[in-house]
Motif scaffolding. Structure first.
Motif, PDB file in Angstrom:
ATOM      1  N   GLU A   5       0.826  -1.205   0.000  1.00 53.69           N
ATOM      2  CA  GLU A   5       0.000   0.000   0.000  1.00 53.69           C
ATOM      3  C   GLU A   5       0.867   1.264   0.000  1.00 53.69           C
ATOM      4  O   GLU A   5       0.563   2.232  -0.690  1.00 53.69           O
ATOM      5  CB  GLU A   5      -0.948  -0.005   1.197  1.00 53.69           C
ATOM      6  N   ALA A   6       1.950   1.238   0.766  1.00 53.43           N
ATOM      7  CA  ALA A   6       2.859   2.390   0.807  1.00 53.43           C
ATOM      8  C   ALA A   6       3.516   2.598  -0.559  1.00 53.43           C
ATOM      9  O   ALA A   6       3.648   3.729  -1.029  1.00 53.43           O
ATOM     10  CB  ALA A   6       3.920   2.191   1.886  1.00 53.43           C
ATOM     11  N   PHE A   7       3.913   1.498  -1.187  1.00 57.83           N
ATOM     12  CA  PHE A   7       4.535   1.598  -2.506  1.00 57.83           C
ATOM     13  C   PHE A   7       3.532   2.115  -3.531  1.00 57.83           C
ATOM     14  O   PHE A   7       3.856   3.003  -4.334  1.00 57.83           O
ATOM     15  CB  PHE A   7       5.092   0.239  -2.948  1.00 57.83           C
ATOM     16  N   ASP A   8       2.315   1.592  -3.528  1.00 57.76           N
ATOM     17  CA  ASP A   8       1.275   2.053  -4.459  1.00 57.76           C
ATOM     18  C   ASP A   8       1.007   3.544  -4.281  1.00 57.76           C
ATOM     19  O   ASP A   8       0.868   4.280  -5.262  1.00 57.76           O
ATOM     20  CB  ASP A   8      -0.018   1.260  -4.267  1.00 57.76           C
ATOM     21  N   ALA A   9       0.949   3.991  -3.035  1.00 55.04           N
ATOM     22  CA  ALA A   9       0.713   5.416  -2.759  1.00 55.04           C
ATOM     23  C   ALA A   9       1.882   6.254  -3.275  1.00 55.04           C
ATOM     24  O   ALA A   9       1.688   7.330  -3.856  1.00 55.04           O
ATOM     25  CB  ALA A   9       0.508   5.642  -1.263  1.00 55.04           C
ATOM     26  N   TYR A  10       3.088   5.772  -3.071  1.00 56.78           N
ATOM     27  CA  TYR A  10       4.269   6.483  -3.555  1.00 56.78           C
ATOM     28  C   TYR A  10       4.218   6.622  -5.079  1.00 56.78           C
ATOM     29  O   TYR A  10       4.454   7.706  -5.620  1.00 56.78           O
ATOM     30  CB  TYR A  10       5.553   5.749  -3.137  1.00 56.78           C
ATOM     31  N   PRO A  52      11.052   4.906   5.232  1.00 60.45           N
ATOM     32  CA  PRO A  52       9.790   5.587   4.896  1.00 60.45           C
ATOM     33  C   PRO A  52       9.914   7.116   4.875  1.00 60.45           C
ATOM     34  O   PRO A  52       9.113   7.792   4.239  1.00 60.45           O
ATOM     35  CB  PRO A  52       8.823   5.158   5.998  1.00 60.45           C
ATOM     36  N   ALA A  53      10.923   7.656   5.541  1.00 60.76           N
ATOM     37  CA  ALA A  53      11.100   9.106   5.571  1.00 60.76           C
ATOM     38  C   ALA A  53      11.736   9.631   4.281  1.00 60.76           C
ATOM     39  O   ALA A  53      11.559  10.797   3.941  1.00 60.76           O
ATOM     40  CB  ALA A  53      11.952   9.510   6.770  1.00 60.76           C
ATOM     41  N   THR A  54      12.467   8.781   3.565  1.00 61.22           N
ATOM     42  CA  THR A  54      13.185   9.248   2.369  1.00 61.22           C
ATOM     43  C   THR A  54      13.073   8.273   1.192  1.00 61.22           C
ATOM     44  O   THR A  54      14.085   7.911   0.597  1.00 61.22           O
ATOM     45  CB  THR A  54      14.670   9.470   2.698  1.00 61.22           C
ATOM     46  N   PRO A  55      11.874   7.868   0.821  1.00 63.76           N
ATOM     47  CA  PRO A  55      11.774   6.934  -0.302  1.00 63.76           C
ATOM     48  C   PRO A  55      12.202   7.567  -1.628  1.00 63.76           C
ATOM     49  O   PRO A  55      12.724   6.883  -2.502  1.00 63.76           O
ATOM     50  CB  PRO A  55      10.295   6.542  -0.336  1.00 63.76           C
ATOM     51  N   ASP A  56      12.011   8.874  -1.777  1.00 56.55           N
ATOM     52  CA  ASP A  56      12.358   9.536  -3.028  1.00 56.55           C
ATOM     53  C   ASP A  56      13.858   9.477  -3.300  1.00 56.55           C
ATOM     54  O   ASP A  56      14.274   9.300  -4.443  1.00 56.55           O
ATOM     55  CB  ASP A  56      11.873  10.982  -2.998  1.00 56.55           C
TER      56      ASP A  56
END
Length: 172
Positions: A5-10, A52-56
Motif C-alpha cells: 500500500e505504501a509503494f502504491d501510494a508512492y 519511509p522518511a526518504t523513499p524519493d
C-alpha cells in the motif's frame, strides 16, 4: 500488505515528477516511461528496506543509476520523439520558450548521461552539490567537475543559450 500500500501510494504521488526527470535524462518520452517503470520495479523488490522518511532519495538514485547503465550498454540512442517536458520560462513569447526548450533539449541529449544526470539533479531538481553527490553515488568534486564540463559543453553546443541565460562566463 502495508508495504504494498505504501509503494502504491508512492507511485501514484511521484509518477509525474519521476517521469519528467526521466525525460530530461533520456531525451524522449518512451524511453523515459521505460526508465521509470524499470526503476519502480527495482524499487518494489526492496521496498520493505526503504526508509519511509526518504523513499524519493532511494528511487531517484535507482533512476539515475539505471539511466547511466542503459546508456553504457546501448550502442545507438533512438531519435527523440518528444521534446523536453519542462523548460526555462520567463520569456516574452511562447515561441521563445519553445525555441529555448528545443535547443536546450537537443544540447542536453548530446551530453554524456553522467553530465545530464548532474545537470538535472543540480538545476532542474535544485539539489545542492552534496545532495547531488549522494544521489549519484559520487564525490562532491566529481559533481563540481561534471557540472563545469557539462556547462562548458552546452555553451559550445548551443551558444545561443548563453545569451538566453546570461553571459557565457557566468555559466562556467
Amino acid at each position: 500488505m502495508a508495504d504494498r500500500e505504501a509503494f502504491d501510494a508512492y507511485v501514484r504521488e511521484r509518477w509525474g515528477p519521476l517521469l519528467r526527470t526521466a525525460m530530461l535524462l533520456t531525451g524522449d518520452r518512451h524511453s523515459a516511461e521505460d526508465l521509470v517503470q524499470e526503476t519502480l520495479v527495482r524499487a518494489a523488490q526492496h521496498w520493505s528496506r526503504v526508509d519511509p522518511a526518504t523513499p524519493d532519495a532511494y528511487v531517484r538514485r535507482i533512476l539515475y543509476t539505471r539511466s547511466v547503465d542503459a546508456w553504457r550498454w546501448r550502442r545507438h540512442q533512438p531519435d527523440p520523439v518528444d521534446g523536453v517536458a519542462d523548460g526555462p520560462g520567463g520569456h516574452s513569447s511562447p515561441h521563445d520558450d519553445a525555441d529555448v526548450r528545443v535547443t536546450l533539449g537537443a544540447a542536453l541529449r548530446r551530453l554524456t548521461p553522467r553530465q545530464r544526470a548532474v545537470l538535472v539533479a543540480r538545476f532542474y531538481e535544485d539539489r545542492t552539490e552534496v545532495e547531488t553527490a549522494r544521489v549519484l553515488g559520487c564525490s562532491v568534486s566529481t559533481v563540481k567537475s561534471q557540472t563545469r564540463h557539462a556547462l562548458e559543453r552546452l555553451c559550445v553546443l548551443a551558444p545561443e543559450l548563453a545569451a538566453t541565460f546570461g553571459r557565457q562566463e557566468s555559466l562556467r
